[in-house]
Design a protein around this motif. Structure first.
Motif, PDB file in Angstrom:
ATOM      1  N   TRP A  11      -7.652 -10.597 -12.992  1.00 17.17           N
ATOM      2  CA  TRP A  11      -8.026  -9.412 -13.371  1.00 17.17           C
ATOM      3  C   TRP A  11      -7.471  -8.835 -14.612  1.00 17.17           C
ATOM      4  CZ3 TRP A  11      -5.061  -4.760 -12.524  1.00 17.17           C
ATOM      5  CH2 TRP A  11      -5.721  -3.632 -12.851  1.00 17.17           C
ATOM      6  N   LEU A  12      -5.905  -8.998 -14.810  1.00 21.84           N
ATOM      7  CA  LEU A  12      -5.328  -8.607 -16.064  1.00 21.84           C
ATOM      8  C   LEU A  12      -5.768  -9.310 -16.984  1.00 21.84           C
ATOM      9  CD1 LEU A  12      -1.673  -8.207 -14.435  1.00 21.84           C
ATOM     10  CD2 LEU A  12      -3.542  -6.397 -15.475  1.00 21.84           C
ATOM     11  N   ARG A  13      -5.942 -10.809 -16.965  1.00 20.28           N
ATOM     12  CA  ARG A  13      -6.775 -11.692 -18.045  1.00 20.28           C
ATOM     13  C   ARG A  13      -8.017 -11.216 -18.307  1.00 20.28           C
ATOM     14  NH1 ARG A  13      -4.500 -16.183 -14.698  1.00 20.28           N
ATOM     15  NH2 ARG A  13      -2.283 -16.701 -15.391  1.00 20.28           N
ATOM     16  N   SER A  14      -8.596 -10.726 -17.622  1.00 18.79           N
ATOM     17  CA  SER A  14     -10.180 -10.074 -17.873  1.00 18.79           C
ATOM     18  C   SER A  14     -10.043  -9.026 -18.728  1.00 18.79           C
ATOM     19  CB  SER A  14     -10.894  -9.604 -16.583  1.00 18.79           C
ATOM     20  OG  SER A  14     -10.257  -8.861 -16.025  1.00 18.79           O
ATOM     21  N   LYS A  15      -8.979  -8.103 -18.705  1.00 17.23           N
ATOM     22  CA  LYS A  15      -8.888  -6.983 -19.434  1.00 17.23           C
ATOM     23  C   LYS A  15      -7.965  -7.383 -20.915  1.00 17.23           C
ATOM     24  CE  LYS A  15     -10.075  -4.579 -16.020  1.00 17.23           C
ATOM     25  NZ  LYS A  15     -11.338  -3.898 -16.111  1.00 17.23           N
ATOM     26  N   GLY A  16      -7.987  -8.601 -21.023  1.00 17.12           N
ATOM     27  CA  GLY A  16      -7.493  -8.853 -22.467  1.00 17.12           C
ATOM     28  C   GLY A  16      -5.953  -9.212 -22.537  1.00 17.12           C
ATOM     29  N   HIS A  17      -5.174  -9.351 -21.297  1.00 19.71           N
ATOM     30  CA  HIS A  17      -3.740  -9.314 -21.484  1.00 19.71           C
ATOM     31  C   HIS A  17      -3.561 -11.107 -21.191  1.00 19.71           C
ATOM     32  CE1 HIS A  17      -2.968  -5.224 -20.937  1.00 19.71           C
ATOM     33  NE2 HIS A  17      -3.726  -4.910 -20.260  1.00 19.71           N
ATOM     34  N   LYS A  18      -2.430 -11.422 -21.728  1.00 23.33           N
ATOM     35  CA  LYS A  18      -1.700 -12.836 -21.495  1.00 23.33           C
ATOM     36  C   LYS A  18      -0.828 -12.653 -20.330  1.00 23.33           C
ATOM     37  CE  LYS A  18      -2.136 -14.198 -26.573  1.00 23.33           C
ATOM     38  NZ  LYS A  18      -1.294 -14.592 -27.463  1.00 23.33           N
ATOM     39  N   VAL A  19      -1.028 -13.405 -19.289  1.00 24.64           N
ATOM     40  CA  VAL A  19      -0.287 -13.487 -17.900  1.00 24.64           C
ATOM     41  C   VAL A  19       0.107 -14.681 -17.777  1.00 24.64           C
ATOM     42  CG1 VAL A  19      -0.067 -12.748 -15.765  1.00 24.64           C
ATOM     43  CG2 VAL A  19      -1.779 -11.395 -17.442  1.00 24.64           C
ATOM     44  N   CYS A  20       1.224 -14.921 -17.438  1.00 26.08           N
ATOM     45  CA  CYS A  20       1.869 -15.864 -16.574  1.00 26.08           C
ATOM     46  C   CYS A  20       2.852 -15.841 -15.401  1.00 26.08           C
ATOM     47  CB  CYS A  20       2.584 -16.842 -17.713  1.00 26.08           C
ATOM     48  SG  CYS A  20       4.083 -16.045 -18.378  1.00 26.08           S
ATOM     49  N   ASP A  30       6.579 -11.003 -10.166  1.00 28.17           N
ATOM     50  CA  ASP A  30       5.791 -11.927  -9.841  1.00 28.17           C
ATOM     51  C   ASP A  30       4.986 -12.433 -11.041  1.00 28.17           C
ATOM     52  OD1 ASP A  30       6.100 -12.059  -6.887  1.00 28.17           O
ATOM     53  OD2 ASP A  30       4.996 -10.076  -6.866  1.00 28.17           O
ATOM     54  N   LEU A  31       4.849 -11.653 -12.115  1.00 29.71           N
ATOM     55  CA  LEU A  31       4.025 -11.883 -13.390  1.00 29.71           C
ATOM     56  C   LEU A  31       4.726 -11.387 -14.731  1.00 29.71           C
ATOM     57  CD1 LEU A  31       0.680 -10.749 -12.033  1.00 29.71           C
ATOM     58  CD2 LEU A  31       1.406 -13.317 -11.945  1.00 29.71           C
ATOM     59  N   ILE A  32       4.366 -12.094 -15.687  1.00 33.22           N
ATOM     60  CA  ILE A  32       4.827 -11.550 -17.020  1.00 33.22           C
ATOM     61  C   ILE A  32       3.550 -11.421 -17.761  1.00 33.22           C
ATOM     62  CG2 ILE A  32       6.363 -11.634 -19.146  1.00 33.22           C
ATOM     63  CD1 ILE A  32       8.010 -11.459 -16.427  1.00 33.22           C
ATOM     64  N   MET A  33       3.471 -10.273 -18.312  1.00 38.63           N
ATOM     65  CA  MET A  33       2.293  -9.826 -19.036  1.00 38.63           C
ATOM     66  C   MET A  33       2.470  -9.380 -20.634  1.00 38.63           C
ATOM     67  SD  MET A  33      -0.727  -6.675 -18.065  1.00 38.63           S
ATOM     68  CE  MET A  33       0.433  -5.320 -18.615  1.00 38.63           C
ATOM     69  N   TRP A 187       7.950  -2.078 -16.371  1.00 40.84           N
ATOM     70  CA  TRP A 187       7.705  -2.850 -15.083  1.00 40.84           C
ATOM     71  C   TRP A 187       6.552  -1.939 -14.611  1.00 40.84           C
ATOM     72  CZ3 TRP A 187      10.465  -6.138 -11.920  1.00 40.84           C
ATOM     73  CH2 TRP A 187      11.659  -6.717 -12.504  1.00 40.84           C
ATOM     74  N   TRP A 188       5.442  -2.742 -14.018  1.00 43.80           N
ATOM     75  CA  TRP A 188       4.220  -2.294 -13.339  1.00 43.80           C
ATOM     76  C   TRP A 188       4.340  -2.886 -11.957  1.00 43.80           C
ATOM     77  CZ3 TRP A 188      -0.753  -2.877 -16.850  1.00 43.80           C
ATOM     78  CH2 TRP A 188      -0.676  -2.358 -18.037  1.00 43.80           C
ATOM     79  N   LEU A 189       3.998  -2.021 -11.144  1.00 42.20           N
ATOM     80  CA  LEU A 189       3.787  -2.454  -9.484  1.00 42.20           C
ATOM     81  C   LEU A 189       2.326  -2.382  -9.353  1.00 42.20           C
ATOM     82  CD1 LEU A 189       5.066  -3.121  -6.825  1.00 42.20           C
ATOM     83  CD2 LEU A 189       5.171  -0.755  -6.190  1.00 42.20           C
ATOM     84  N   VAL A 190       1.790  -3.232  -9.038  1.00 43.91           N
ATOM     85  CA  VAL A 190       0.181  -3.457  -8.505  1.00 43.91           C
ATOM     86  C   VAL A 190       0.440  -3.634  -6.861  1.00 43.91           C
ATOM     87  CG1 VAL A 190      -1.713  -4.762  -8.764  1.00 43.91           C
ATOM     88  CG2 VAL A 190      -0.373  -4.481 -10.725  1.00 43.91           C
TER      89      VAL A 190
END
Length: 240
Positions: A11-20, A30-33, A187-190
């Motif tokens: 979902w974050l990638r679909s918003k244009g973010h780079k995520v690993c 859990d993820l680095i954006m 830091w984001w909490l989803v």
């Protein structure tokens, strides 16, 4: 990654973010954006009360078809929405058995004599109220759960606040999160929620939720997302 983390990453990638993801004991997060934003993913179940509705619906269907189409709407209330959830399998089975016997007995008595009391008190804090006849009964059920009762909105908001706040508090108290909070710019909490009230609650309801949520360190942004097995269905900014 577990499935919720995969869905959030997609979902974050679909918003244009780079995520690993971080693996091999490197997490949290859990993820680095985008290289410097830490994203932690956690799960709640705001529809725990749905298990009660589904349980009742199954019992109602077991009572057999309506006679000449005569059916009744039933409102339900309970002191604890998790009355059918227990880590003790014996206790859960006992509760279900006792409730099933009591419900079938009381509703059979009501159907045979509709003039009997319309409020039915049951074990474990469960209350049924017969709230009127079903004017159009295509399913030909004797009883159906009334889904749109006035108390439902209050219950949804209260449940979301409790569940989201508990998730925030738990993650904020995580020792590794606190130790690593300076390593990332934000830091984001989803908070993921299957199906769910995150998807169905209207804008006014979400404002009521956001107004009472306490955002704690290190969370710059808290997002609630509704998911199914395939994708993110909706998202709401809880705090930012």
């Amino acid at each position: 990654m577990n499935r919720d983390e995969e869905l959030v990453a997609e979902w974050l990638r679909s918003k244009g973010h780079k995520v690993c993801p971080l693996t091999d004991g490197q997490d949290p997060p859990d993820l680095i954006m985008d290289g410097d934003i830490a994203v932690e993913v956690t799960t709640i179940n705001s529809l725990a009360h749905r298990s009660v509705w589904q349980f009742l619906d199954e019992i109602f269907k077991s009572l057999g078809p309506a006679e000449n189409g005569r059916g009744y709407w039933v409102s339900i209330e309970y002191e604890d929405e998790r009355i059918l959830q227990s880590r003790n399998s014996r206790e859960k089975a006992k509760r279900k058995k006792n409730l099933k016997i009591a419900i079938k007995q009381r509703l059979t008595e009501h159907y045979d004599n509709p003039d009997l009391g319309v409020v039915i008190q049951l074990p474990y804090g469960l209350t049924l109220e017969i709230i009127g006849e079903i004017t159009d009964n295509p399913d030909r059920c004797k009883y159906k759960v009334g889904w749109g009762m006035s108390y439902e909105g209050e219950l949804v908001i209260t449940t979301l606040v409790e569940d989201i706040q508990a998730a925030i508090d738990t993650k904020s108290n995580n020792k590794k999160v606190q130790e690593r909070k300076e390593q990332y710019r934000e830091w984001w909490l989803v908070v993921t929620d299957a199906f769910s009230n995150v998807h169905t609650l209207d804008q006014g309801g979400w404002k009521a939720v956001s107004n009472v949520i306490v955002r704690r360190e290190p969370w710059k942004r808290i997002i609630a997302v509704a998911i199914d097995s395939q994708r993110v269905l909706a998202c709401r900014i809880v705090a930012s």
